[in-house]
Structure formats: structure tokens, C-alpha cells
Design a protein around this motif. Structure first.
Motif, PDB file in Angstrom:
ATOM      1  N   ALA A  46       0.849  -1.188   0.000  1.00  0.00           N
ATOM      2  CA  ALA A  46       0.000   0.000   0.000  1.00  0.00           C
ATOM      3  C   ALA A  46       0.888   1.242   0.000  1.00  0.00           C
ATOM      4  O   ALA A  46       1.963   1.258   0.592  1.00  0.00           O
ATOM      5  N   LYS A  47       0.436   2.261  -0.680  1.00  0.00           N
ATOM      6  CA  LYS A  47       1.195   3.507  -0.778  1.00  0.00           C
ATOM      7  C   LYS A  47       0.638   4.524   0.213  1.00  0.00           C
ATOM      8  O   LYS A  47      -0.550   4.517   0.509  1.00  0.00           O
ATOM      9  N   ASP A  48       1.512   5.385   0.682  1.00  0.00           N
ATOM     10  CA  ASP A  48       1.057   6.437   1.578  1.00  0.00           C
ATOM     11  C   ASP A  48       0.654   7.666   0.759  1.00  0.00           C
ATOM     12  O   ASP A  48       0.841   7.720  -0.454  1.00  0.00           O
ATOM     13  N   ARG A  49       0.087   8.639   1.446  1.00  0.00           N
ATOM     14  CA  ARG A  49      -0.420   9.838   0.784  1.00  0.00           C
ATOM     15  C   ARG A  49       0.676  10.541  -0.040  1.00  0.00           C
ATOM     16  O   ARG A  49       0.445  10.968  -1.163  1.00  0.00           O
ATOM     17  N   GLN A  50       1.871  10.627   0.525  1.00  0.00           N
ATOM     18  CA  GLN A  50       2.964  11.324  -0.143  1.00  0.00           C
ATOM     19  C   GLN A  50       3.347  10.629  -1.448  1.00  0.00           C
ATOM     20  O   GLN A  50       3.540  11.272  -2.480  1.00  0.00           O
ATOM     21  N   ARG A  51       3.429   9.319  -1.417  1.00  0.00           N
ATOM     22  CA  ARG A  51       3.799   8.568  -2.625  1.00  0.00           C
ATOM     23  C   ARG A  51       2.712   8.674  -3.693  1.00  0.00           C
ATOM     24  O   ARG A  51       3.005   8.817  -4.879  1.00  0.00           O
ATOM     25  N   LEU A  52       1.442   8.612  -3.278  1.00  0.00           N
ATOM     26  CA  LEU A  52       0.344   8.760  -4.235  1.00  0.00           C
ATOM     27  C   LEU A  52       0.357  10.141  -4.871  1.00  0.00           C
ATOM     28  O   LEU A  52       0.156  10.278  -6.077  1.00  0.00           O
ATOM     29  N   ALA A  53       0.584  11.173  -4.055  1.00  0.00           N
ATOM     30  CA  ALA A  53       0.626  12.538  -4.570  1.00  0.00           C
ATOM     31  C   ALA A  53       1.745  12.689  -5.590  1.00  0.00           C
ATOM     32  O   ALA A  53       1.577  13.348  -6.620  1.00  0.00           O
ATOM     33  N   LEU A  54       2.874  12.058  -5.331  1.00  0.00           N
ATOM     34  CA  LEU A  54       4.004  12.129  -6.246  1.00  0.00           C
ATOM     35  C   LEU A  54       3.725  11.363  -7.542  1.00  0.00           C
ATOM     36  O   LEU A  54       3.950  11.872  -8.643  1.00  0.00           O
ATOM     37  N   GLU A  55       3.207  10.160  -7.430  1.00  0.00           N
ATOM     38  CA  GLU A  55       2.958   9.328  -8.615  1.00  0.00           C
ATOM     39  C   GLU A  55       1.860   9.885  -9.510  1.00  0.00           C
ATOM     40  O   GLU A  55       1.929   9.779 -10.721  1.00  0.00           O
ATOM     41  N   TYR A  56       0.806  10.433  -8.895  1.00  0.00           N
ATOM     42  CA  TYR A  56      -0.342  10.896  -9.668  1.00  0.00           C
ATOM     43  C   TYR A  56      -0.357  12.407  -9.853  1.00  0.00           C
ATOM     44  O   TYR A  56      -1.281  12.934 -10.463  1.00  0.00           O
ATOM     45  N   ASP A  57       0.648  13.091  -9.323  1.00  0.00           N
ATOM     46  CA  ASP A  57       0.742  14.545  -9.427  1.00  0.00           C
ATOM     47  C   ASP A  57      -0.600  15.175  -9.044  1.00  0.00           C
ATOM     48  O   ASP A  57      -1.186  15.957  -9.792  1.00  0.00           O
ATOM     49  N   ASP A  58      -1.070  14.784  -7.887  1.00  0.00           N
ATOM     50  CA  ASP A  58      -2.382  15.223  -7.418  1.00  0.00           C
ATOM     51  C   ASP A  58      -2.310  15.442  -5.911  1.00  0.00           C
ATOM     52  O   ASP A  58      -1.939  14.536  -5.164  1.00  0.00           O
ATOM     53  N   ALA A  59      -2.655  16.626  -5.470  1.00  0.00           N
ATOM     54  CA  ALA A  59      -2.617  16.932  -4.039  1.00  0.00           C
ATOM     55  C   ALA A  59      -3.915  16.541  -3.338  1.00  0.00           C
ATOM     56  O   ALA A  59      -3.968  16.490  -2.115  1.00  0.00           O
ATOM     57  N   HIS A  60      -4.955  16.253  -4.096  1.00  0.00           N
ATOM     58  CA  HIS A  60      -6.266  15.925  -3.530  1.00  0.00           C
ATOM     59  C   HIS A  60      -6.485  14.416  -3.548  1.00  0.00           C
ATOM     60  O   HIS A  60      -7.119  13.878  -4.449  1.00  0.00           O
ATOM     61  N   ILE A  61      -5.952  13.741  -2.553  1.00  0.00           N
ATOM     62  CA  ILE A  61      -6.015  12.286  -2.494  1.00  0.00           C
ATOM     63  C   ILE A  61      -7.035  11.879  -1.441  1.00  0.00           C
ATOM     64  O   ILE A  61      -6.999  12.361  -0.314  1.00  0.00           O
ATOM     65  N   ASP A  62      -7.927  10.993  -1.827  1.00  0.00           N
ATOM     66  CA  ASP A  62      -8.898  10.444  -0.875  1.00  0.00           C
ATOM     67  C   ASP A  62      -8.273   9.177  -0.299  1.00  0.00           C
ATOM     68  O   ASP A  62      -8.500   8.076  -0.789  1.00  0.00           O
ATOM     69  N   ILE A  63      -7.472   9.341   0.732  1.00  0.00           N
ATOM     70  CA  ILE A  63      -6.713   8.225   1.298  1.00  0.00           C
ATOM     71  C   ILE A  63      -7.635   7.176   1.913  1.00  0.00           C
ATOM     72  O   ILE A  63      -7.323   5.982   1.882  1.00  0.00           O
ATOM     73  N   ALA A  64      -8.776   7.595   2.434  1.00  0.00           N
ATOM     74  CA  ALA A  64      -9.726   6.630   3.008  1.00  0.00           C
ATOM     75  C   ALA A  64     -10.266   5.702   1.919  1.00  0.00           C
ATOM     76  O   ALA A  64     -10.353   4.488   2.106  1.00  0.00           O
ATOM     77  N   ALA A  65     -10.620   6.263   0.770  1.00  0.00           N
ATOM     78  CA  ALA A  65     -11.118   5.447  -0.340  1.00  0.00           C
ATOM     79  C   ALA A  65     -10.008   4.543  -0.869  1.00  0.00           C
ATOM     80  O   ALA A  65     -10.257   3.380  -1.199  1.00  0.00           O
ATOM     81  N   TYR A  66      -8.785   5.059  -0.940  1.00  0.00           N
ATOM     82  CA  TYR A  66      -7.655   4.253  -1.398  1.00  0.00           C
ATOM     83  C   TYR A  66      -7.446   3.055  -0.484  1.00  0.00           C
ATOM     84  O   TYR A  66      -7.303   1.925  -0.944  1.00  0.00           O
ATOM     85  N   LYS A  67      -7.437   3.297   0.826  1.00  0.00           N
ATOM     86  CA  LYS A  67      -7.219   2.204   1.785  1.00  0.00           C
ATOM     87  C   LYS A  67      -8.346   1.185   1.733  1.00  0.00           C
ATOM     88  O   LYS A  67      -8.107  -0.025   1.824  1.00  0.00           O
ATOM     89  N   LYS A  68      -9.569   1.664   1.580  1.00  0.00           N
ATOM     90  CA  LYS A  68     -10.714   0.747   1.474  1.00  0.00           C
ATOM     91  C   LYS A  68     -10.580  -0.122   0.214  1.00  0.00           C
ATOM     92  O   LYS A  68     -10.820  -1.328   0.249  1.00  0.00           O
ATOM     93  N   GLY A  69     -10.187   0.478  -0.888  1.00  0.00           N
ATOM     94  CA  GLY A  69      -9.976  -0.271  -2.121  1.00  0.00           C
ATOM     95  C   GLY A  69      -8.819  -1.251  -1.997  1.00  0.00           C
ATOM     96  O   GLY A  69      -8.894  -2.380  -2.487  1.00  0.00           O
ATOM     97  N   TYR A  70      -7.755  -0.816  -1.325  1.00  0.00           N
ATOM     98  CA  TYR A  70      -6.605  -1.695  -1.144  1.00  0.00           C
ATOM     99  C   TYR A  70      -7.002  -2.923  -0.323  1.00  0.00           C
ATOM    100  O   TYR A  70      -6.619  -4.048  -0.654  1.00  0.00           O
TER     101      TYR A  70
END
Length: 124
Positions: A46-70
Motif C-alpha cells: 500500500a502507498k502512503d499519501r505522499q507517494r500517491l501525490a508524487l505518482e499521480y501529481d495530485d494533491a487531492h487524495i482520498d486516502i480513506a477510499a484508497y485504503k478501502k480499495g486496497y
């Protein structure tokens, strides 16, 4: 007459020019749940918020939805038979299935597949 043909040629050539901004894709909101499922199903950690923001070039990450999907992807991925086949394919034990309660059993099943793949390659 010659000038008219030159001007007509220039007009035709500029009329066929494509403006690169007229066909630019429009980005919609990302589906962070599906991104989480995909990350789990690929065998990755699983990726953390910082890694997702870097990979997707997006500062608006729904980390709760990501974790639920993971977690949903983990449920689908971390199955005995699936990991056996994963091992048969010669892949290393997936990070998706680390740190789960049933990790030792899953690792044993993966190892059976991995050992089977090694024996097959020796025989062939």
C-alpha cells in the motif's frame, strides 16, 4: 495568377494546421478506491499519501477510499489458490499479503507453487 496560387497554397496549408490544445484530454476525478484495488491486485505494498501525490501529481487524495480499495484488493488477491499460481509463475511473495493474520499459511501455499515451478524447470 502566380501570386493567387501562392496565397491559396499558404491558406490551404495553414487551414490544415492542428491546434495542440483543442484535443487536449480532460482529466476527471480519480477513482482512489479503484487505484487501491489495482495496487493490491498487482502484488504491491500500500502507498502512503505522499507517494500517491508524487505518482499521480495530485494533491487531492482520498486516502480513506484508497485504503478501502486496497483492503478489497487484498481480500481478492490473498487467496491460497491464487498465491499457488503466483508462485508457479516464478514471482516472489507479494507485498500485498504481508502483515496479514494468515500470512504464514499464504506464504506456505506460495512456496508450494514456487517449488513446483523450480522442479518443473529442472525436469525440462
Amino acid at each position: 495568377m502566380h501570386q493567387a496560387l501562392v496565397i491559396l497554397g499558404i491558406l490551404l496549408m495553414t487551414g490544415c494546421q492542428i491546434d495542440p490544445y483543442t484535443h487536449a484530454p480532460t482529466w476527471s476525478d480519480r477513482n482512489w478506491y479503484e487505484i487501491g484495488v489495482d495496487d493490491a491486485m498487482s502484488g504491491g505494498l500500500a502507498k502512503d499519501r505522499q507517494r500517491l501525490a508524487l505518482e499521480y501529481d495530485d494533491a487531492h487524495i482520498d486516502i480513506a477510499a484508497y485504503k478501502k480499495g486496497y483492503q478489497r484488493g487484498q481480500q481478492r488477491f490473498c487467496q491460497d489458490d491464487f498465491l499457488y499460481v503466483w508462485g508457479l509463475s516464478g514471482r516472489s511473495f507479494p507485498g500485498t499479503c504481508e502483515n496479514l493474520e494468515q500470512t504464514p499459511q499464504l506464504r506456505a501455499r506460495w512456496k508450494q507453487g514456487d517449488t513446483g515451478a523450480s522442479e518443473d524447470s529442472i525436469l525440462n
